[in-house]
Design an enzyme around this catalytic site. Structure first.
Site, PDB file in Angstrom:
ATOM      1  N   ASP A 137       0.859  -1.172   0.000  1.00 11.89           N
ATOM      2  CA  ASP A 137       0.000   0.000   0.000  1.00 11.89           C
ATOM      3  C   ASP A 137       0.907   1.237   0.000  1.00 11.89           C
ATOM      4  O   ASP A 137       2.099   1.147   0.311  1.00 11.89           O
ATOM      5  CB  ASP A 137      -0.886  -0.036   1.243  1.00 11.89           C
ATOM      6  CG  ASP A 137      -1.743   1.201   1.395  1.00 11.89           C
ATOM      7  OD1 ASP A 137      -2.429   1.560   0.421  1.00 11.89           O
ATOM      8  OD2 ASP A 137      -1.707   1.817   2.469  1.00 11.89           O
ATOM      9  N   ASP A 183      -0.266   5.132   0.949  1.00  6.47           N
ATOM     10  CA  ASP A 183      -0.504   6.132   1.988  1.00  6.47           C
ATOM     11  C   ASP A 183      -0.473   5.524   3.380  1.00  6.47           C
ATOM     12  O   ASP A 183      -1.170   4.544   3.666  1.00  6.47           O
ATOM     13  CB  ASP A 183      -1.853   6.825   1.746  1.00  6.47           C
ATOM     14  CG  ASP A 183      -1.820   7.703   0.513  1.00  6.47           C
ATOM     15  OD1 ASP A 183      -0.945   8.579   0.439  1.00  6.47           O
ATOM     16  OD2 ASP A 183      -2.654   7.505  -0.391  1.00  6.47           O
TER      17      ASP A 183
END
Length: 226
Positions: free
Chosen positions: A15, A17
């Site tokens: 991922d 953020d």
């Protein structure tokens, strides 16, 4: 002696953020502005925004709102977030971790679109993986596992051969639904029972193995299994 938890894997799905890039300040600015426009409590909104595409968050918060309005607001929100890099920095340990993954199978799997992913990875000074799954790549937002399954397929590995790095409830749920082990990154992730939890990416060692896989070593961490 400090205990070391080890996960062996053939590929890593990352991922962006709050996992690789700390963009919390931008996210808060943009979503608090949207919450005020909608007459919603900002704290309530911030509790559910992480991990999902913007339109999916809006649909969860305003279930009776026409989807066309959510999609229009999502486009506006993406433009605002892409233009705002103030405070965007790497998560501690991310530069060294990404350098250690160079040459090993890994992919970015993010709810951001391509433009936002490029801007945030660039602002944080992190290399963009050759394989990236962005909002344009999928038809369903996390917690649906589609993004992680597509990332594994593009890298050429089965889901059980992959390890996901995630910070949010939606992302951790997506990784588990894909049949993958999940490393939860940051304080928020601890509540969602990842396979391994780390405060940040500092001190994670990556070691190539003779069988073509690699080991991820997490000093002083507990894991549900390896």
């Amino acid at each position: 002696m400090t205990a070391i938890t080890t996960l062996t894997t053939r590929a890593v799905l990352l991922d962006m953020d709050s996992t690789l890039v700390n963009s919390e300040a931008v996210v808060e600015r943009c979503w608090l502005r949207w919450a005020a426009e909608q007459g919603l409590d900002g704290a309530d909104v911030l509790r559910v925004v992480h991990g999902r595409q913007g339109w999916a968050t809006m649909a969860a918060l305003l279930p009776d709102r026409p989807m066309a309005e959510n999609l229009a607001d999502n486009r506006r929100m993406l433009a605002q977030e892409t233009a705002d890099t103030d405070g965007v920095v790497p998560v501690p340990g991310a530069p060294a971790f990404m350098a250690a993954l160079a040459g090993l199978p890994h992919a970015l799997v993010t709810s951001a679109d391509r433009a936002l992913a490029d801007v945030r990875m660039g602002a944080a000074g992190l290399p963009m993986p050759a394989v990236r799954i962005t909002a344009e790549s999928v038809g369903a937002s996390k917690p649906d596992p589609e993004g992680f399954l597509k990332g594994a397929a593009e890298l050429g590995f089965a889901p059980e051969e992959c390890v996901v790095f995630e910070d949010s409830e939606a992302g951790i749920e997506a990784g588990r639904a894909a049949g993958m082990r999940v490393v939860g990154v940051g304080e928020r992730a601890a509540a969602f029972a990842p396979t391994v939890h780390v405060g940040d990416l500092t001190g994670i060692r990556v070691e190539a193995l003779p069988d073509g896989g690699f080991a991820l070593r997490f000093p002083g961490r507990d894991a549900a299994g390896a």
